[in-house]
Design a protein around this motif. Structure first.
Motif, short mmCIF file in Angstrom:
data_model
loop_
_atom_site.label_atom_id
_atom_site.label_comp_id
_atom_site.label_asym_id
_atom_site.label_seq_id
_atom_site.Cartn_x
_atom_site.Cartn_y
_atom_site.Cartn_z
N GLY A 179 0.81 -1.21 0.00
CA GLY A 179 0.00 0.00 0.00
C GLY A 179 0.85 1.26 0.00
N ALA A 180 1.90 1.29 0.83
CA ALA A 180 2.77 2.46 0.90
C ALA A 180 3.49 2.69 -0.44
CB ALA A 180 3.79 2.30 2.02
N SER A 181 3.88 1.60 -1.10
CA SER A 181 4.57 1.71 -2.39
C SER A 181 3.69 2.40 -3.42
CB SER A 181 4.99 0.33 -2.89
OG SER A 181 5.91 -0.28 -2.01
N TYR A 182 2.43 2.01 -3.45
CA TYR A 182 1.54 2.63 -4.44
C TYR A 182 1.13 4.04 -4.05
CZ TYR A 182 1.37 -0.79 -8.02
OH TYR A 182 1.75 -1.58 -9.07
N LEU A 183 1.14 4.34 -2.77
CA LEU A 183 0.93 5.73 -2.36
C LEU A 183 2.07 6.60 -2.88
CD1 LEU A 183 -0.60 7.88 -0.76
CD2 LEU A 183 0.70 7.18 1.27
N VAL A 184 3.29 6.11 -2.75
CA VAL A 184 4.45 6.82 -3.28
C VAL A 184 4.34 7.00 -4.78
CG1 VAL A 184 6.96 6.70 -3.64
CG2 VAL A 184 5.99 6.11 -1.41
N GLU A 185 3.95 5.94 -5.49
CA GLU A 185 3.81 6.02 -6.95
C GLU A 185 2.79 7.09 -7.35
OE1 GLU A 185 5.85 4.60 -8.79
OE2 GLU A 185 6.25 2.51 -8.29
N LEU A 186 1.68 7.15 -6.62
CA LEU A 186 0.64 8.13 -6.94
C LEU A 186 1.09 9.55 -6.62
CD1 LEU A 186 -2.61 6.30 -5.78
CD2 LEU A 186 -1.72 6.55 -8.10
N PHE A 263 -9.19 -2.07 1.57
CA PHE A 263 -7.81 -1.63 1.35
C PHE A 263 -7.23 -2.29 0.11
CE2 PHE A 263 -3.21 -2.15 1.93
CZ PHE A 263 -2.83 -0.85 2.21
N ALA A 264 -7.47 -3.61 -0.04
CA ALA A 264 -6.98 -4.32 -1.23
C ALA A 264 -7.58 -3.72 -2.50
CB ALA A 264 -7.33 -5.80 -1.13
N GLY A 265 -8.85 -3.35 -2.44
CA GLY A 265 -9.49 -2.73 -3.59
C GLY A 265 -8.86 -1.40 -3.95
N LEU A 266 -8.53 -0.59 -2.93
CA LEU A 266 -7.87 0.69 -3.18
C LEU A 266 -6.49 0.49 -3.80
CD1 LEU A 266 -8.80 2.65 0.09
CD2 LEU A 266 -9.72 3.00 -2.21
N VAL A 267 -5.76 -0.55 -3.36
CA VAL A 267 -4.46 -0.84 -3.94
C VAL A 267 -4.60 -1.21 -5.41
CG1 VAL A 267 -2.51 -2.46 -3.92
CG2 VAL A 267 -3.36 -1.50 -1.78
N ASN A 268 -5.60 -2.03 -5.73
CA ASN A 268 -5.82 -2.40 -7.13
C ASN A 268 -6.23 -1.20 -7.97
OD1 ASN A 268 -5.57 -5.44 -7.70
ND2 ASN A 268 -6.71 -5.44 -5.79
N MET A 269 -7.06 -0.33 -7.40
CA MET A 269 -7.42 0.89 -8.12
C MET A 269 -6.19 1.77 -8.34
SD MET A 269 -11.07 1.87 -6.34
CE MET A 269 -11.33 3.30 -7.42
N ALA A 270 -5.31 1.80 -7.35
CA ALA A 270 -4.08 2.59 -7.48
C ALA A 270 -3.19 2.03 -8.59
CB ALA A 270 -3.32 2.61 -6.16
N MET A 271 -3.15 0.70 -8.73
CA MET A 271 -2.38 0.08 -9.81
C MET A 271 -2.89 0.55 -11.16
SD MET A 271 -1.94 -3.90 -8.64
CE MET A 271 -1.35 -4.38 -7.02
N VAL A 272 -4.20 0.51 -11.34
CA VAL A 272 -4.80 0.93 -12.62
C VAL A 272 -4.55 2.41 -12.84
CG1 VAL A 272 -6.93 1.15 -13.93
CG2 VAL A 272 -6.57 -0.87 -12.51
N ALA A 273 -4.75 3.23 -11.80
CA ALA A 273 -4.59 4.68 -11.93
C ALA A 273 -3.15 5.06 -12.25
CB ALA A 273 -5.04 5.37 -10.63
N MET A 274 -2.19 4.38 -11.59
CA MET A 274 -0.79 4.66 -11.88
C MET A 274 -0.44 4.30 -13.32
SD MET A 274 2.47 3.25 -12.32
CE MET A 274 2.63 1.66 -11.54
N ALA A 275 -0.90 3.13 -13.77
CA ALA A 275 -0.64 2.72 -15.16
C ALA A 275 -1.27 3.69 -16.14
CB ALA A 275 -1.17 1.30 -15.39
N ALA A 276 -2.49 4.18 -15.83
CA ALA A 276 -3.15 5.13 -16.71
C ALA A 276 -2.39 6.45 -16.76
CB ALA A 276 -4.58 5.37 -16.22
N ALA A 277 -1.93 6.93 -15.61
CA ALA A 277 -1.24 8.21 -15.54
C ALA A 277 0.12 8.16 -16.24
CB ALA A 277 -1.07 8.63 -14.08
N VAL A 278 0.79 7.01 -16.18
CA VAL A 278 2.16 6.91 -16.69
C VAL A 278 2.22 6.38 -18.12
CG1 VAL A 278 4.40 5.81 -16.34
CG2 VAL A 278 3.09 6.61 -14.37
N PHE A 279 1.45 5.33 -18.41
CA PHE A 279 1.61 4.61 -19.67
C PHE A 279 0.58 4.97 -20.75
CE2 PHE A 279 3.36 1.38 -16.56
CZ PHE A 279 4.68 1.68 -16.83
N HIS A 280 -0.58 5.50 -20.38
CA HIS A 280 -1.60 5.80 -21.38
C HIS A 280 -1.29 7.15 -22.05
CE1 HIS A 280 -5.48 5.24 -23.34
NE2 HIS A 280 -5.75 6.51 -23.09
N ASP A 281 -0.33 7.10 -22.96
CA ASP A 281 0.12 8.34 -23.61
C ASP A 281 0.21 8.21 -25.12
OD1 ASP A 281 2.22 6.59 -23.80
OD2 ASP A 281 3.66 7.81 -22.70
#
Length: 438
Positions: A179-186, A263-281
């Motif tokens: 969870g902390a790792s994905y918070l940092v990523e966001l 919490f697990a759901g938020l982590v999975n949403m963070a995974m999708v959101a991070m990928a969208a913010a970084v890779f959907h270009d």
């Protein structure tokens, strides 16, 4: 149990605190803490390396559009994990044991075989995920990463000798790292928050590929071994001494399920959101593998962000691999009535992963195939859980109410249909045009 209570161990203190909570001498958050553990451990199955691939692909290719699928899958997971915990609390037995007691012998043996296959398929994704993370982070060969992952997960599992609390706390710590790792990523790459909120609520499927990725998200979320595991984790803890205490325990268990899987759901949403913010270009939309995602993160976000991503993957692989082995022990003990030594269980479940790498099979393709195997086996524990929680001779007056039963049947039907679509698509039977029509 007496030995645990006679010594000031973490497990003993948790049991004593739990008894105080059930008797009404603890209130609020203090009443929930002694029972926090089973849902936290089970939630690891919803943040395993199999989720990484589907979530990264969803965000990279379809931006935030598939966030609603993550939310839907998480709600289904909450329902079935709550039912599994309810079964264990009310009966004092786990799902596999009750299947052995109440179902015909041929069906029991078939279920055991299917469940063991599922446990091994699960471990392929989890074990390889942790090994890939170590290999990339430390620059070591994949086989070396696998050996280290195997040793580390065995070390985690040996904590069970001191009772349930130490291993629960360690796994909770690894969940916190994810969870902390994905918070940092966001924080490094903030997503479009209004778009996140909108697409978490509003369904959208653009084409047949989006349907298949959505199916993959659901298939990687609702896991067979987690359904078996949760009922087993409720055993050997605080036994309710009256109907009042049992109802209070069920409320506390449901609260833990909502918090842990939320919490697990938020982590999975963070995974999708991070990928969208970084890779959907328009350039990196095709990213679909963890290794590729890591290498793409370095030039886009820097080596620090890429390293944080790998740390989360390693934590996910170690924790989920340990939890998968725990589930395998419960499945064998429940269906067959015996256990094998922990080291032997760990060794057996590692063999397929080593064979895949030694034979030169593509690791990502192996992960995909493992998810298909899980899709085939998933109906087994889901249907068994629905049947047993509807039987009055098993549950007494705790049988599912009409609303709960209807919701569970509806959720199971959705998951089974989606998993069937995934299997057909993987087999090349379902064409993209057909998927789009669906």
């Amino acid at each position: 149990m007496t030995d645990l209570l006679s010594q000031p161990t973490m497990t003993g203190r948790a049991i004593l605190a739990g008894r105080e909570a059930l008797s009404g001498r603890r209130r609020g958050l203090r009443s929930l803490l002694p029972f926090a553990g089973p849902a936290v451990v089970a939630s690891v199955a919803y943040m395993d390396p199999g989720n990484y691939a589907t979530n990264i692909q969803a965000g990279a290719k379809y931006n935030y559009d598939l966030l609603w699928v993550v939310v839907l899958a998480n709600i289904v997971a909450m329902l079935f994990q709550a039912l599994s915990a309810k079964l264990g609390i009310v009966t004092g037995r786990n799902l596999a044991e009750l299947c052995r007691d109440h179902l015909p012998r041929p069906i029991v043996w078939t279920m055991w075989l299917a469940s063991e296959i599922a446990a091994m398929a699960t471990d392929v994704a989890e074990f390889l995920g942790g090994a890939i993370g170590l290999s990339l982070l430390l620059g070591m060969p994949l086989l070396a990463g696998m050996v280290i992952t195997g040793i580390a997960t065995y070390a985690i599992l040996t904590l069970q000798r001191a009772g349930f609390r130490p291993v629960e706390l360690l796994i909770a710590g690894l969940v916190g790292v994810i969870g902390a790792s994905y918070l940092v990523e966001l924080l490094i790459a903030p997503p479009d928050w209004p778009a996140v909120v909108f697409h978490a609520i509003v369904p959208r499927l653009d084409d047949g590929d989006a349907v298949m990725i959505a199916v993959g998200i659901v298939g990687a979320t609702v896991m067979p071994h987690a359904i078996y595991l949760h009922s087993g984790l409720t055993q050997g803890r605080v036994v309710p001494r009256s109907d009042v205490e049992r109802r209070r325990l069920l409320r506390l268990s449901n609260g833990e399920v909502v918090l842990a899987l939320g919490f697990a759901g938020l982590v999975n949403m963070a995974m999708v959101a991070m990928a969208a913010a970084v890779f959907h270009d328009g350039v990196h939309d095709g990213v679909a593998e963890t290794e590729t995602a890591y290498r793409m993160l370095i030039p886009i976000m820097g080596s620090a962000a890429a390293a944080v991503f790998l740390v989360s993957l390693i934590a996910s692989g170690l924790s989920s691999s340990a939890v998968g082995t725990m589930a395998g022990q419960i499945i064998m003990q429940g269906f067959a009535g015996f256990r094998i030594p922990l080291w032997l269980r760990r060794l057996v479940t590692m063999v397929p992963s080593f064979a895949i790498v030694a034979l030169g099979v593509d690791a990502t393709q192996a992960l995909v195939l493992s998810q298909v195997v899980l899709s085939l086996v998933l109906p087994v524990p889901m249907i068994a859980l629905l049947i047993l929680t509807q039987r009055r001779d098993v549950m007494g007056h705790y049988v599912n109410g009409r609303l709960t039963a209807a919701a569970a049947i509806g959720a199971a039907t959705i998951v089974l249909i989606l998993n069937l679509l995934l299997i057909l698509q993987t087999a090349g039977v379902l064409l993209p045009g057909v998927a789009a029509a669906v």
